[in-house]
Structure formats: C-alpha cells, structure tokens
Motif scaffolding. Sequence first.
Motif, PDB file in Angstrom:
ATOM      1  N   LYS A   1      46.946  -1.210 -45.005  1.00 43.02           N
ATOM      2  CA  LYS A   1      45.982  -2.230 -44.583  1.00 43.02           C
ATOM      3  C   LYS A   1      46.694  -3.412 -43.936  1.00 43.02           C
ATOM      4  O   LYS A   1      46.269  -3.927 -42.901  1.00 43.02           O
ATOM      5  N   PHE A   2      47.806  -3.833 -44.516  1.00 43.56           N
ATOM      6  CA  PHE A   2      48.602  -4.922 -43.973  1.00 43.56           C
ATOM      7  C   PHE A   2      49.120  -4.556 -42.582  1.00 43.56           C
ATOM      8  O   PHE A   2      49.005  -5.335 -41.634  1.00 43.56           O
ATOM      9  N   THR A   3      49.697  -3.352 -42.471  1.00 45.01           N
ATOM     10  CA  THR A   3      50.251  -2.900 -41.195  1.00 45.01           C
ATOM     11  C   THR A   3      49.164  -2.807 -40.129  1.00 45.01           C
ATOM     12  O   THR A   3      49.375  -3.188 -38.976  1.00 45.01           O
ATOM     13  N   GLU A   4      47.996  -2.313 -40.523  1.00 45.04           N
ATOM     14  CA  GLU A   4      46.861  -2.224 -39.590  1.00 45.04           C
ATOM     15  C   GLU A   4      46.453  -3.620 -39.105  1.00 45.04           C
ATOM     16  O   GLU A   4      46.189  -3.811 -37.925  1.00 45.04           O
ATOM     17  N   GLN A   5      46.419  -4.583 -40.007  1.00 51.67           N
ATOM     18  CA  GLN A   5      45.955  -5.936 -39.679  1.00 51.67           C
ATOM     19  C   GLN A   5      47.001  -6.735 -38.895  1.00 51.67           C
ATOM     20  O   GLN A   5      46.665  -7.463 -37.980  1.00 51.67           O
ATOM     21  N   PHE A   6      48.298  -6.595 -39.257  1.00 51.97           N
ATOM     22  CA  PHE A   6      49.322  -7.483 -38.710  1.00 51.97           C
ATOM     23  C   PHE A   6      50.388  -6.792 -37.869  1.00 51.97           C
ATOM     24  O   PHE A   6      51.234  -7.449 -37.287  1.00 51.97           O
ATOM     25  N   GLY A   7      50.372  -5.454 -37.831  1.00 49.90           N
ATOM     26  CA  GLY A   7      51.273  -4.740 -36.947  1.00 49.90           C
ATOM     27  C   GLY A   7      52.674  -4.467 -37.485  1.00 49.90           C
ATOM     28  O   GLY A   7      53.479  -3.862 -36.799  1.00 49.90           O
ATOM     29  N   ASN A   8      52.980  -4.929 -38.672  1.00 47.48           N
ATOM     30  CA  ASN A   8      54.269  -4.614 -39.286  1.00 47.48           C
ATOM     31  C   ASN A   8      54.085  -4.463 -40.790  1.00 47.48           C
ATOM     32  O   ASN A   8      53.058  -4.828 -41.330  1.00 47.48           O
ATOM     33  N   GLU A   9      55.084  -3.885 -41.443  1.00 49.85           N
ATOM     34  CA  GLU A   9      54.973  -3.646 -42.883  1.00 49.85           C
ATOM     35  C   GLU A   9      55.360  -4.897 -43.662  1.00 49.85           C
ATOM     36  O   GLU A   9      56.256  -5.634 -43.258  1.00 49.85           O
ATOM     37  N   PRO A  10      54.712  -5.106 -44.811  1.00 46.86           N
ATOM     38  CA  PRO A  10      55.093  -6.249 -45.642  1.00 46.86           C
ATOM     39  C   PRO A  10      56.430  -5.985 -46.342  1.00 46.86           C
ATOM     40  O   PRO A  10      56.842  -4.843 -46.508  1.00 46.86           O
ATOM     41  N   TYR A  11      57.078  -7.061 -46.738  1.00 48.90           N
ATOM     42  CA  TYR A  11      58.310  -6.953 -47.520  1.00 48.90           C
ATOM     43  C   TYR A  11      57.952  -6.609 -48.964  1.00 48.90           C
ATOM     44  O   TYR A  11      56.866  -6.931 -49.445  1.00 48.90           O
ATOM     45  N   SER A  12      58.900  -5.998 -49.670  1.00 54.48           N
ATOM     46  CA  SER A  12      58.640  -5.643 -51.067  1.00 54.48           C
ATOM     47  C   SER A  12      58.382  -6.893 -51.907  1.00 54.48           C
ATOM     48  O   SER A  12      57.568  -6.872 -52.825  1.00 54.48           O
ATOM     49  N   TRP A  13      59.037  -8.023 -51.577  1.00 56.03           N
ATOM     50  CA  TRP A  13      58.815  -9.244 -52.347  1.00 56.03           C
ATOM     51  C   TRP A  13      57.413  -9.811 -52.110  1.00 56.03           C
ATOM     52  O   TRP A  13      56.931 -10.614 -52.901  1.00 56.03           O
ATOM     53  N   GLN A  14      56.738  -9.379 -51.042  1.00 55.28           N
ATOM     54  CA  GLN A  14      55.342  -9.765 -50.817  1.00 55.28           C
ATOM     55  C   GLN A  14      54.396  -8.822 -51.562  1.00 55.28           C
ATOM     56  O   GLN A  14      53.339  -9.234 -52.017  1.00 55.28           O
ATOM     57  N   LEU A  15      54.776  -7.558 -51.676  1.00 51.93           N
ATOM     58  CA  LEU A  15      53.943  -6.574 -52.365  1.00 51.93           C
ATOM     59  C   LEU A  15      53.926  -6.777 -53.880  1.00 51.93           C
ATOM     60  O   LEU A  15      52.896  -6.575 -54.523  1.00 51.93           O
ATOM     61  N   ASP A  16      55.054  -7.178 -54.451  1.00 49.81           N
ATOM     62  CA  ASP A  16      55.130  -7.345 -55.908  1.00 49.81           C
ATOM     63  C   ASP A  16      54.109  -8.370 -56.421  1.00 49.81           C
ATOM     64  O   ASP A  16      53.345  -8.072 -57.346  1.00 49.81           O
ATOM     65  N   PRO A  17      54.043  -9.578 -55.857  1.00 48.29           N
ATOM     66  CA  PRO A  17      53.023 -10.517 -56.335  1.00 48.29           C
ATOM     67  C   PRO A  17      51.606 -10.059 -56.011  1.00 48.29           C
ATOM     68  O   PRO A  17      50.680 -10.296 -56.784  1.00 48.29           O
ATOM     69  N   ALA A  18      51.422  -9.363 -54.898  1.00 52.21           N
ATOM     70  CA  ALA A  18      50.088  -8.852 -54.552  1.00 52.21           C
ATOM     71  C   ALA A  18      49.618  -7.847 -55.599  1.00 52.21           C
ATOM     72  O   ALA A  18      48.456  -7.874 -56.017  1.00 52.21           O
ATOM     73  N   GLU A  19      50.514  -6.988 -56.032  1.00 49.50           N
ATOM     74  CA  GLU A  19      50.176  -6.025 -57.080  1.00 49.50           C
ATOM     75  C   GLU A  19      49.838  -6.750 -58.383  1.00 49.50           C
ATOM     76  O   GLU A  19      48.892  -6.386 -59.087  1.00 49.50           O
ATOM     77  N   ALA A  20      50.591  -7.783 -58.703  1.00 46.45           N
ATOM     78  CA  ALA A  20      50.321  -8.564 -59.909  1.00 46.45           C
ATOM     79  C   ALA A  20      48.935  -9.202 -59.847  1.00 46.45           C
ATOM     80  O   ALA A  20      48.208  -9.231 -60.842  1.00 46.45           O
ATOM     81  N   PHE A  21      48.548  -9.696 -58.675  1.00 47.95           N
ATOM     82  CA  PHE A  21      47.198 -10.244 -58.508  1.00 47.95           C
ATOM     83  C   PHE A  21      46.146  -9.197 -58.834  1.00 47.95           C
ATOM     84  O   PHE A  21      45.175  -9.461 -59.536  1.00 47.95           O
ATOM     85  N   LEU A  22      46.329  -7.997 -58.286  1.00 51.16           N
ATOM     86  CA  LEU A  22      45.368  -6.922 -58.512  1.00 51.16           C
ATOM     87  C   LEU A  22      45.297  -6.521 -59.986  1.00 51.16           C
ATOM     88  O   LEU A  22      44.256  -6.079 -60.463  1.00 51.16           O
ATOM     89  N   LEU A  23      46.398  -6.694 -60.700  1.00 50.42           N
ATOM     90  CA  LEU A  23      46.426  -6.405 -62.132  1.00 50.42           C
ATOM     91  C   LEU A  23      45.933  -7.605 -62.952  1.00 50.42           C
ATOM     92  O   LEU A  23      45.983  -7.582 -64.176  1.00 50.42           O
ATOM     93  N   GLU A  24      45.476  -8.631 -62.243  1.00 48.32           N
ATOM     94  CA  GLU A  24      44.946  -9.862 -62.840  1.00 48.32           C
ATOM     95  C   GLU A  24      45.984 -10.591 -63.680  1.00 48.32           C
ATOM     96  O   GLU A  24      45.686 -11.183 -64.718  1.00 48.32           O
ATOM     97  N   LEU A  25      47.221 -10.559 -63.206  1.00 48.97           N
ATOM     98  CA  LEU A  25      48.305 -11.310 -63.834  1.00 48.97           C
ATOM     99  C   LEU A  25      48.498 -12.619 -63.077  1.00 48.97           C
ATOM    100  O   LEU A  25      48.224 -12.692 -61.887  1.00 48.97           O
ATOM    101  N   ASP A  26      48.965 -13.632 -63.763  1.00 52.12           N
ATOM    102  CA  ASP A  26      49.303 -14.883 -63.096  1.00 52.12           C
ATOM    103  C   ASP A  26      50.585 -14.689 -62.306  1.00 52.12           C
ATOM    104  O   ASP A  26      51.485 -13.955 -62.740  1.00 52.12           O
ATOM    105  N   VAL A  27      50.655 -15.345 -61.153  1.00 53.28           N
ATOM    106  CA  VAL A  27      51.808 -15.167 -60.280  1.00 53.28           C
ATOM    107  C   VAL A  27      52.232 -16.517 -59.716  1.00 53.28           C
ATOM    108  O   VAL A  27      51.384 -17.328 -59.367  1.00 53.28           O
TER     109      VAL A  27
END
Length: 100
Positions: free
Chosen positions: A4-30
């Motif tokens: 979804k990120f690549t489709e929207q912005f044309g490049n892949e996100p960094y792993s350090w961007q994915l880690d907090p995003a996953e935490a958000f989805l797990l309803e963890l504080d970040v």
Amino acid sequence: MTAKFTEQFGNEPYSWQLDPAEAFLLELDVLVLAGTGAGKTFSFLLPLLTSPRRWVLILSPLKVLQEDQRRRFHKMGINALVVNGGTWNAELEKILAVTG
C-alpha cells in the motif's frame, strides 16, 4: 502495508518505519524519534492507509507543521484535524466527542 505504501508513494518504506506502524496496528503505544525530514510521518501514516477508520494522535510543537500535515492527509483521503489553542472551540469538541 509495504504494498500500500509503495502504491501510494512509489518506493518501499524503511523497516524502522514499518516497526512503529505494526505497533500501532497492535494498539501499542509508540514513540518515534528521528531527525527533521527523516520520514517519521510515514510511521503513523501507514496504519491509516490500511485502516482509515483508525485514529492516530500526532503531537507537534509547530502549528504550521500541524496544518501542513492536515493538508497533506486530506490530499491522501485521510481525515485529519488540527487541535490546538487556536482551533479549539465547541464545534471541534463535539466532533472529537462523537468520533472518539
């Protein structure tokens, strides 16, 4: 999220961007700390792209940055509100009470 990120912005996100995003989805504080222009916004934007009914609270010390992010989110089809001393009123309080 990567697709979804690549489709929207044309490049892949960094792993350090994915880690907090996953935490958000797990309803963890970040807490994400990174320098200006590093791409912190994408960390909390990713969950909104995959689940637009989700709320993310973004704290920013600069009103001009708050407004810039609101405008960018609206361009992407994501609802966003700026809440600060200059925008707070009874109508905004009602909106937050209904949607929160």
